[in-house]
Design a protein around this motif. Structure first.
Motif, PDB file in Angstrom:
ATOM      1  N   VAL A  13     -16.250 -15.444 -91.109  1.00 35.39           N
ATOM      2  CA  VAL A  13     -15.388 -14.271 -91.016  1.00 35.39           C
ATOM      3  C   VAL A  13     -16.267 -13.030 -90.999  1.00 35.39           C
ATOM      4  N   ASN A  14     -16.044 -12.170 -90.018  1.00 37.26           N
ATOM      5  CA  ASN A  14     -16.806 -10.937 -89.903  1.00 37.26           C
ATOM      6  C   ASN A  14     -16.120  -9.863 -90.737  1.00 37.26           C
ATOM      7  N   ARG A  15     -16.737  -9.545 -91.868  1.00 42.85           N
ATOM      8  CA  ARG A  15     -16.203  -8.491 -92.729  1.00 42.85           C
ATOM      9  C   ARG A  15     -17.168  -7.304 -92.793  1.00 42.85           C
ATOM     10  N   SER A  16     -17.859  -7.055 -91.703  1.00 41.24           N
ATOM     11  CA  SER A  16     -18.812  -5.945 -91.673  1.00 41.24           C
ATOM     12  C   SER A  16     -18.119  -4.593 -91.796  1.00 41.24           C
ATOM     13  N   TYR A  17     -16.815  -4.559 -91.610  1.00 40.29           N
ATOM     14  CA  TYR A  17     -16.040  -3.320 -91.734  1.00 40.29           C
ATOM     15  C   TYR A  17     -15.867  -2.893 -93.191  1.00 40.29           C
ATOM     16  N   LEU A  18     -16.153  -3.788 -94.143  1.00 41.76           N
ATOM     17  CA  LEU A  18     -16.002  -3.457 -95.559  1.00 41.76           C
ATOM     18  C   LEU A  18     -17.177  -2.609 -96.040  1.00 41.76           C
ATOM     19  N   VAL A  19     -16.870  -1.509 -96.691  1.00 35.64           N
ATOM     20  CA  VAL A  19     -17.911  -0.697 -97.320  1.00 35.64           C
ATOM     21  C   VAL A  19     -18.275  -1.348 -98.654  1.00 35.64           C
ATOM     22  N   THR A  20     -17.265  -1.858 -99.359  1.00 36.09           N
ATOM     23  CA  THR A  20     -17.452  -2.660-100.572  1.00 36.09           C
ATOM     24  C   THR A  20     -16.444  -3.811-100.529  1.00 36.09           C
ATOM     25  N   GLU A  21     -16.605  -4.773-101.403  1.00 32.94           N
ATOM     26  CA  GLU A  21     -15.670  -5.907-101.474  1.00 32.94           C
ATOM     27  C   GLU A  21     -14.432  -5.577-102.307  1.00 32.94           C
ATOM     28  N   THR A  22     -14.343  -4.366-102.817  1.00 27.12           N
ATOM     29  CA  THR A  22     -13.215  -3.954-103.653  1.00 27.12           C
ATOM     30  C   THR A  22     -11.888  -4.204-102.930  1.00 27.12           C
ATOM     31  N   GLY A  23     -10.979  -4.865-103.588  1.00 31.04           N
ATOM     32  CA  GLY A  23      -9.648  -5.110-103.042  1.00 31.04           C
ATOM     33  C   GLY A  23      -9.485  -6.415-102.291  1.00 31.04           C
ATOM     34  N   VAL A  24     -10.577  -7.054-101.902  1.00 30.88           N
ATOM     35  CA  VAL A  24     -10.469  -8.291-101.120  1.00 30.88           C
ATOM     36  C   VAL A  24      -9.842  -9.410-101.953  1.00 30.88           C
ATOM     37  N   GLY A  25     -10.212  -9.516-103.209  1.00 31.45           N
ATOM     38  CA  GLY A  25      -9.689 -10.569-104.076  1.00 31.45           C
ATOM     39  C   GLY A  25      -8.273 -10.319-104.560  1.00 31.45           C
ATOM     40  N   ASP A  26      -7.730  -9.146-104.282  1.00 35.69           N
ATOM     41  CA  ASP A  26      -6.388  -8.795-104.738  1.00 35.69           C
ATOM     42  C   ASP A  26      -5.393  -8.736-103.586  1.00 35.69           C
ATOM     43  N   GLY A  27      -5.638  -9.510-102.544  1.00 37.16           N
ATOM     44  CA  GLY A  27      -4.781  -9.469-101.366  1.00 37.16           C
ATOM     45  C   GLY A  27      -3.340  -9.857-101.645  1.00 37.16           C
ATOM     46  N   LEU A  47      -6.252 -15.405 -81.697  1.00 36.65           N
ATOM     47  CA  LEU A  47      -6.968 -15.260 -82.960  1.00 36.65           C
ATOM     48  C   LEU A  47      -6.913 -13.810 -83.437  1.00 36.65           C
ATOM     49  N   VAL A  48      -6.178 -13.592 -84.527  1.00 31.75           N
ATOM     50  CA  VAL A  48      -6.095 -12.273 -85.153  1.00 31.75           C
ATOM     51  C   VAL A  48      -7.308 -12.172 -86.082  1.00 31.75           C
ATOM     52  N   PRO A  49      -8.230 -11.247 -85.814  1.00 32.96           N
ATOM     53  CA  PRO A  49      -9.459 -11.183 -86.611  1.00 32.96           C
ATOM     54  C   PRO A  49      -9.268 -10.541 -87.980  1.00 32.96           C
ATOM     55  N   ALA A  50     -10.170 -10.848 -88.886  1.00 35.29           N
ATOM     56  CA  ALA A  50     -10.196 -10.191 -90.190  1.00 35.29           C
ATOM     57  C   ALA A  50     -10.391  -8.698 -89.969  1.00 35.29           C
ATOM     58  N   GLY A  51      -9.750  -7.902 -90.802  1.00 39.38           N
ATOM     59  CA  GLY A  51      -9.854  -6.455 -90.685  1.00 39.38           C
ATOM     60  C   GLY A  51      -8.841  -5.842 -89.750  1.00 39.38           C
ATOM     61  N   TYR A  52      -7.868  -6.619 -89.322  1.00 37.49           N
ATOM     62  CA  TYR A  52      -6.854  -6.107 -88.399  1.00 37.49           C
ATOM     63  C   TYR A  52      -5.863  -5.252 -89.195  1.00 37.49           C
ATOM     64  N   PRO A  53      -5.645  -3.982 -88.828  1.00 38.21           N
ATOM     65  CA  PRO A  53      -4.705  -3.135 -89.555  1.00 38.21           C
ATOM     66  C   PRO A  53      -3.253  -3.557 -89.301  1.00 38.21           C
ATOM     67  N   SER A  99     -15.101   2.428 -87.964  1.00 40.40           N
ATOM     68  CA  SER A  99     -15.862   2.197 -86.734  1.00 40.40           C
ATOM     69  C   SER A  99     -16.208   0.728 -86.534  1.00 40.40           C
ATOM     70  N   LYS A 100     -16.054  -0.086 -87.572  1.00 42.04           N
ATOM     71  CA  LYS A 100     -16.403  -1.509 -87.475  1.00 42.04           C
ATOM     72  C   LYS A 100     -15.182  -2.434 -87.480  1.00 42.04           C
ATOM     73  N   LEU A 101     -13.992  -1.856 -87.404  1.00 40.58           N
ATOM     74  CA  LEU A 101     -12.787  -2.682 -87.344  1.00 40.58           C
ATOM     75  C   LEU A 101     -12.670  -3.347 -85.970  1.00 40.58           C
ATOM     76  N   PRO A 102     -11.934  -4.449 -85.868  1.00 38.66           N
ATOM     77  CA  PRO A 102     -11.821  -5.160 -84.590  1.00 38.66           C
ATOM     78  C   PRO A 102     -10.968  -4.439 -83.538  1.00 38.66           C
ATOM     79  N   VAL A 103     -10.273  -3.378 -83.935  1.00 39.45           N
ATOM     80  CA  VAL A 103      -9.461  -2.570 -83.005  1.00 39.45           C
ATOM     81  C   VAL A 103      -9.706  -1.097 -83.323  1.00 39.45           C
ATOM     82  N   ASP A 104      -9.391  -0.226 -82.368  1.00 40.24           N
ATOM     83  CA  ASP A 104      -9.505   1.206 -82.625  1.00 40.24           C
ATOM     84  C   ASP A 104      -8.529   1.596 -83.728  1.00 40.24           C
TER      85      ASP A 104
END
Length: 123
Positions: A13-27, A47-53, A99-104
């Motif tokens: 999973v490409n999570r390069s859009y994360l500045v920190t991991e904060t909030g990932v475990g509380d989904g 395929l809906v990528p990780a980081g999709y708003p 800037s690193k999300l899979p969509v604008d």
């Protein structure tokens, strides 16, 4: 009738859009309807990528975030919707590099949980 849930991996999973991991475990869980995501921008071969708003309705069904609308959060993992609706968790707070999300994505004007995110690049 038995229910046999399966888990399928789509590679790392490409999570390069994360500045920190904060909030990932509380989904929070939601459903991605095939009809809403199958041909959405940034979705290839279903395929809906990780980081999709996403915007999640009261019934738990998500839709792709529309500019200036209500942001619920960002998908935590990737999921394939080609066979039908799929359940997934979404991150509802944290730090995101748009800037690193899979969509604008432009956070300006977004409402809802947008105020619970820091939007900026990693320092």
């Amino acid at each position: 009738m038995g229910i046999n849930p399966t888990r399928k991996s789509y590679g790392r999973v490409n999570r390069s859009y994360l500045v920190t991991e904060t909030g990932v475990g509380d989904g929070i869980g939601c459903t991605l309807p095939k009809a809403a995501f199958e041909n959405a921008p940034g979705v290839e071969d279903g395929l809906v990528p990780a980081g999709y708003p996403v915007t999640v309705a009261a019934d738990g069904k998500a839709a792709p975030f529309a500019a200036g609308g209500e942001l619920s959060g960002f998908t935590i993992d990737s999921v394939n919707v080609t066979l039908g609706d799929e359940s997934i968790g979404y991150q509802w707070y944290g730090a995101i590099d748009p800037s690193k999300l899979p969509v604008d994505f432009d956070p300006a004007g977004a409402t809802g949980n947008a105020s619970k995110f820091y939007f900026g690049a990693k320092a």
